[in-house]
Design an enzyme around this catalytic site. Structure first.
Site, PDB file in Angstrom:
ATOM      1  CD  GLN A  32      -3.495  -4.629   6.344  1.00  0.00           C
ATOM      2  OE1 GLN A  32      -3.614  -3.559   5.760  1.00  0.00           O
ATOM      3  NE2 GLN A  32      -3.804  -5.775   5.772  1.00  0.00           N
ATOM      4  CE  LYS A  56      -3.810  -2.411   2.135  1.00  0.00           C
ATOM      5  NZ  LYS A  56      -4.421  -2.961   3.340  1.00  0.00           N
ATOM      6  CG  ASP A  89     -10.173  -0.872   4.586  1.00  0.00           C
ATOM      7  OD1 ASP A  89      -9.759  -1.252   3.482  1.00  0.00           O
ATOM      8  OD2 ASP A  89      -9.554  -1.049   5.656  1.00  0.00           O
TER       9      ASP A  89
HETATM   10  N1  GUN Z   1      -6.513  -7.262   5.677  1.00  0.00           N
HETATM   11  C1  GUN Z   1      -6.650  -7.985   4.537  1.00  0.00           C
HETATM   12  N2  GUN Z   1      -7.290  -7.257   3.594  1.00  0.00           N
HETATM   13  C2  GUN Z   1      -7.584  -6.067   4.152  1.00  0.00           C
HETATM   14  C3  GUN Z   1      -8.213  -4.892   3.671  1.00  0.00           C
HETATM   15  O1  GUN Z   1      -8.684  -4.802   2.532  1.00  0.00           O
HETATM   16  N3  GUN Z   1      -8.303  -3.863   4.552  1.00  0.00           N
HETATM   17  C4  GUN Z   1      -7.816  -3.943   5.819  1.00  0.00           C
HETATM   18  N4  GUN Z   1      -7.961  -2.881   6.608  1.00  0.00           N
HETATM   19  N5  GUN Z   1      -7.222  -5.020   6.299  1.00  0.00           N
HETATM   20  C5  GUN Z   1      -7.100  -6.068   5.456  1.00  0.00           C
END
Ligand code: GUN
Length: 282
Positions: free
Chosen positions: A97, A53, A120
């Site tokens: 996350q 990211k 998200d």
């Molecule tokens: N962990 C795995 N995929 C994601 C996601 O798309 N967003 C977040 N915040 N955590 C994750």
């Protein structure tokens, strides 16, 4: 022989478009859109996702900050950090996350993020908005699937769409978006009886169940569009999806590979959501 739906290429193209928009934003407002990611603990997969990211932000000119907290961080402390970020006008997007350590209630954390910064789209307000179709942000993976379909000229309208998996992050919002696109949607899950009877009817099949090469050629319809959201390891430890790609390739009209299909789109949609958040906060 199927058309390969190339998420890597679409994603690269979209990132160029996003970088251009970010540049315009900077020229207009004197600062870049910004994303803050919080990661708690040392989960290796999460570390990789967060690094990806950050790289994607750098690539497109979005300012990114990563807050790394130890695994024993308390829920109250994490909530305080989110409150600070909610109140910081230099932060446009906040992402915590997942998964979080067991002693922290994920729901409490996700719902503390300001809906305007919830890139998200996991919080209750944004989930509700997805239900009604009045959304600013969509959860990144289903949004990435819809973008792939759109860019390959595949419309769900009037089609039989079958979603495998009913998670809050992928399956449920995916079904909703296909329904908004006027598809006729069936959601299958671990308790579904005679799964093949459903998958064989699908014009568009989206699999998000996390089982390596589970979807075989005899489970799909001739000419189906097959979208594979799974990221698994096969018996030799190689990355693979939920779909038996080689087996389904000749029968499908279009198919996403793993890696290089839906995966790259997920991070790209996060960049797009961050840019949208920044514009909405002006
Ligand atoms: N962990 C795995 N995929 C994601 C996601 O798309 N967003 C977040 N915040 N955590 C994750």
């Amino acid at each position: 022989m199927a058309t390969v739906i190339d998420g890597k290429a679409v994603s690269a193209k979209m990132r160029e478009e996003i970088a251009e928009e970010v540049k315009e934003f900077v020229e207009k407002h004197g600062r870049a859109p910004s994303l803050t990611v919080i990661i708690v603990g040392e989960d290796p997969a999460s570390q990789v996702y967060v690094r990806n990211k950050e790289k994607a932000c750098i690539q497109t000119g979005i300012r990114s900050e990563i807050i790394r907290l130890p695994a024993d961080t308390g829920e109250e402390e994490l909530l305080c950090r989110i409150d600070e970020l909610n109140g910081d006008e230099n932060v446009n997007g906040i992402l915590v996350q997942l998964p979080l350590p067991d002693h922290i209630d994920e729901k409490n954390i996700i719902c503390r993020i300001s809906p305007k910064k919830d890139v998200d789209a996991f919080g209750y307000e944004n989930v509700g908005r997805i239900m009604t179709g009045e959304y600013d942000f969509l959860p990144c993976t289903p949004a990435g699937v819809m973008e792939l379909l759109r860019r390959y000229g595949i419309s769900p309208a009037g089609k039989e769409c079958v979603v495998l998996g009913r998670s809050n992050i992928v399956g449920k919002p995916m079904a909703m978006l296909l329904m908004h696109g006027n598809g006729t949607v069936t959601v299958c899950h671990s308790k579904t009886k005679d799964l093949s009877s459903h998958t064989k009817r699908a014009d568009i099949l989206v699999s998000a169940i996390g089982r390596a090469k589970f979807v075989k050629a005899d489970m799909i319809k001739e000419g189906a569009v097959v979208i594979d959201v799974g990221i698994n390891r096969d018996e030799d430890g190689r990355l693979c999806g939920d779909v038996d790609y080689e087996g389904c390739f000749d029968k499908a009209a279009a198919i996403t590979p793993v890696p290089g299909g839906v995966g790259p789109m997920t991070v790209t949609m996060l960049l797009k959501n961050t840019l949208t958040a920044a514009k909405k906060q002006i």
